[in-house]
Motif scaffolding. Structure first.
Motif, PDB file in Angstrom:
ATOM      1  N   VAL A   5      45.971  81.643  46.771  1.00  0.00           N
ATOM      2  CA  VAL A   5      46.761  82.418  45.605  1.00  0.00           C
ATOM      3  C   VAL A   5      45.618  83.317  44.902  1.00  0.00           C
ATOM      4  CG1 VAL A   5      48.323  82.525  43.809  1.00  0.00           C
ATOM      5  CG2 VAL A   5      48.584  80.909  45.398  1.00  0.00           C
ATOM      6  N   TYR A   6      45.740  84.459  44.560  1.00  0.00           N
ATOM      7  CA  TYR A   6      44.808  85.285  43.562  1.00  0.00           C
ATOM      8  C   TYR A   6      45.447  86.349  42.734  1.00  0.00           C
ATOM      9  CZ  TYR A   6      46.236  89.270  47.109  1.00  0.00           C
ATOM     10  OH  TYR A   6      46.567  90.080  47.542  1.00  0.00           O
ATOM     11  N   CYS A   7      44.875  86.763  42.106  1.00  0.00           N
ATOM     12  CA  CYS A   7      45.181  87.612  40.820  1.00  0.00           C
ATOM     13  C   CYS A   7      45.093  88.878  41.217  1.00  0.00           C
ATOM     14  CB  CYS A   7      44.552  87.528  39.457  1.00  0.00           C
ATOM     15  SG  CYS A   7      44.944  88.490  38.189  1.00  0.00           S
ATOM     16  N   LEU A   8      46.288  89.757  41.257  1.00  0.00           N
ATOM     17  CA  LEU A   8      46.198  90.957  41.430  1.00  0.00           C
ATOM     18  C   LEU A   8      46.921  92.064  40.378  1.00  0.00           C
ATOM     19  CD1 LEU A   8      45.533  93.554  43.522  1.00  0.00           C
ATOM     20  CD2 LEU A   8      47.634  93.198  44.322  1.00  0.00           C
ATOM     21  N   ASN A   9      46.259  92.562  39.576  1.00  0.00           N
ATOM     22  CA  ASN A   9      46.779  93.443  38.380  1.00  0.00           C
ATOM     23  C   ASN A   9      47.732  92.550  37.270  1.00  0.00           C
ATOM     24  OD1 ASN A   9      45.864  95.896  39.288  1.00  0.00           O
ATOM     25  ND2 ASN A   9      47.337  96.206  40.666  1.00  0.00           N
ATOM     26  N   GLY A  10      47.097  91.166  37.370  1.00  0.00           N
ATOM     27  CA  GLY A  10      47.672  90.246  36.243  1.00  0.00           C
ATOM     28  C   GLY A  10      48.808  89.513  36.975  1.00  0.00           C
ATOM     29  N   PHE A  11      49.168  89.535  38.203  1.00  0.00           N
ATOM     30  CA  PHE A  11      50.297  88.804  38.746  1.00  0.00           C
ATOM     31  C   PHE A  11      49.701  87.930  39.835  1.00  0.00           C
ATOM     32  CE2 PHE A  11      52.502  92.348  36.670  1.00  0.00           C
ATOM     33  CZ  PHE A  11      53.466  91.279  35.730  1.00  0.00           C
ATOM     34  N   LEU A  12      50.147  86.766  40.122  1.00  0.00           N
ATOM     35  CA  LEU A  12      49.663  86.033  41.128  1.00  0.00           C
ATOM     36  C   LEU A  12      50.412  86.300  42.692  1.00  0.00           C
ATOM     37  CD1 LEU A  12      49.761  82.536  39.599  1.00  0.00           C
ATOM     38  CD2 LEU A  12      47.838  83.971  39.879  1.00  0.00           C
ATOM     39  N   CYS A  44      43.965  85.386  33.156  1.00  0.00           N
ATOM     40  CA  CYS A  44      43.854  86.891  32.632  1.00  0.00           C
ATOM     41  C   CYS A  44      45.003  86.932  31.623  1.00  0.00           C
ATOM     42  CB  CYS A  44      43.425  87.910  33.592  1.00  0.00           C
ATOM     43  SG  CYS A  44      44.802  88.371  34.406  1.00  0.00           S
ATOM     44  N   GLU A  45      45.689  86.130  31.687  1.00  0.00           N
ATOM     45  CA  GLU A  45      46.749  86.265  30.684  1.00  0.00           C
ATOM     46  C   GLU A  45      47.836  87.694  30.963  1.00  0.00           C
ATOM     47  OE1 GLU A  45      45.302  85.754  26.905  1.00  0.00           O
ATOM     48  OE2 GLU A  45      45.138  83.721  26.882  1.00  0.00           O
ATOM     49  N   GLY A  46      47.566  88.039  32.453  1.00  0.00           N
ATOM     50  CA  GLY A  46      48.381  89.206  32.845  1.00  0.00           C
ATOM     51  C   GLY A  46      47.718  90.463  32.546  1.00  0.00           C
ATOM     52  N   LYS A  47      46.466  90.416  32.245  1.00  0.00           N
ATOM     53  CA  LYS A  47      45.821  91.564  31.905  1.00  0.00           C
ATOM     54  C   LYS A  47      45.093  92.534  32.981  1.00  0.00           C
ATOM     55  CE  LYS A  47      45.229  90.426  27.159  1.00  0.00           C
ATOM     56  NZ  LYS A  47      45.479  89.130  27.062  1.00  0.00           N
ATOM     57  N   GLY A  48      44.796  91.644  34.065  1.00  0.00           N
ATOM     58  CA  GLY A  48      44.329  91.867  35.192  1.00  0.00           C
ATOM     59  C   GLY A  48      42.625  91.904  35.057  1.00  0.00           C
ATOM     60  N   VAL A  49      41.959  91.388  34.133  1.00  0.00           N
ATOM     61  CA  VAL A  49      40.776  91.189  33.909  1.00  0.00           C
ATOM     62  C   VAL A  49      40.345  90.092  32.963  1.00  0.00           C
ATOM     63  CG1 VAL A  49      40.211  93.664  34.196  1.00  0.00           C
ATOM     64  CG2 VAL A  49      40.635  92.734  31.809  1.00  0.00           C
ATOM     65  N   LEU A  50      39.383  89.434  33.318  1.00  0.00           N
ATOM     66  CA  LEU A  50      38.748  88.284  32.385  1.00  0.00           C
ATOM     67  C   LEU A  50      38.221  88.654  31.325  1.00  0.00           C
ATOM     68  CD1 LEU A  50      37.781  85.535  35.242  1.00  0.00           C
ATOM     69  CD2 LEU A  50      39.975  85.521  33.897  1.00  0.00           C
ATOM     70  N   LEU A  51      38.631  88.419  30.136  1.00  0.00           N
ATOM     71  CA  LEU A  51      38.182  88.704  28.873  1.00  0.00           C
ATOM     72  C   LEU A  51      36.811  87.965  28.410  1.00  0.00           C
ATOM     73  CD1 LEU A  51      41.140  89.935  26.878  1.00  0.00           C
ATOM     74  CD2 LEU A  51      39.588  91.226  28.245  1.00  0.00           C
ATOM     75  N   THR A  52      35.951  88.644  27.718  1.00  0.00           N
ATOM     76  CA  THR A  52      34.927  87.535  27.071  1.00  0.00           C
ATOM     77  C   THR A  52      35.354  87.415  25.739  1.00  0.00           C
ATOM     78  OG1 THR A  52      33.977  89.690  26.067  1.00  0.00           O
ATOM     79  CG2 THR A  52      32.959  88.953  28.353  1.00  0.00           C
ATOM     80  N   GLY A  53      34.675  86.606  25.022  1.00  0.00           N
ATOM     81  CA  GLY A  53      34.990  86.191  23.751  1.00  0.00           C
ATOM     82  C   GLY A  53      35.270  87.304  22.758  1.00  0.00           C
TER      83      GLY A  53
END
Length: 84
Positions: A5-12, A44-53
Motif C-alpha cells: 500500500v502506498y500514498c498517492l496524492n493523500g489517499f492510500l 501525510c494526513e491527506g496532504k500528499g506530502v510529509l511535512l516538517t515540524g
C-alpha cells in the motif's frame, strides 16, 4: 517483492499485483476504500506530502490567523461590490 500500500496524492492505494506490474487492463493499483470512501493517508494526513515540524507550524498559523483574515477581507470586498 511484496504487494503493498502506498500514498498517492493523500489517499492510500494498493498494488494489484505482487510484482507491482501493470495488470492486463493497464491498471497498476486501486484506491483503498472503506464503505465506498477512499482512505486518507495517515502519514501525510491527506496532504500528499510529509511535512516538517516548521511546515506543520506554518499550516497551523495559516489555519488560525490567515484564513479568518482572508475570509474577512473577501466578505468586505463582496459587501462593497454589492453596494455599487
Amino acid at each position: 517483492m511484496h504487494a503493498g500500500v502506498y500514498c498517492l496524492n493523500g489517499f492510500l492505494h494498493k498494488f494489484r499485483r505482487d510484482d507491482h506490474g501493470i495488470d492486463t487492463d493497464g491498471v497498476i493499483s486501486e484506491p483503498q476504500m472503506l464503505e465506498g470512501v477512499p482512505l486518507q493517508c495517515p502519514a501525510c494526513e491527506g496532504k500528499g506530502v510529509l511535512l516538517t515540524g516548521r511546515g506543520r507550524e506554518l499550516l497551523t498559523f495559516l489555519d488560525v490567523f490567515a484564513r479568518p483574515l482572508l475570509r474577512d477581507l473577501v466578505d468586505e470586498l463582496f459587501e462593497e461590490r454589492s453596494q455599487y
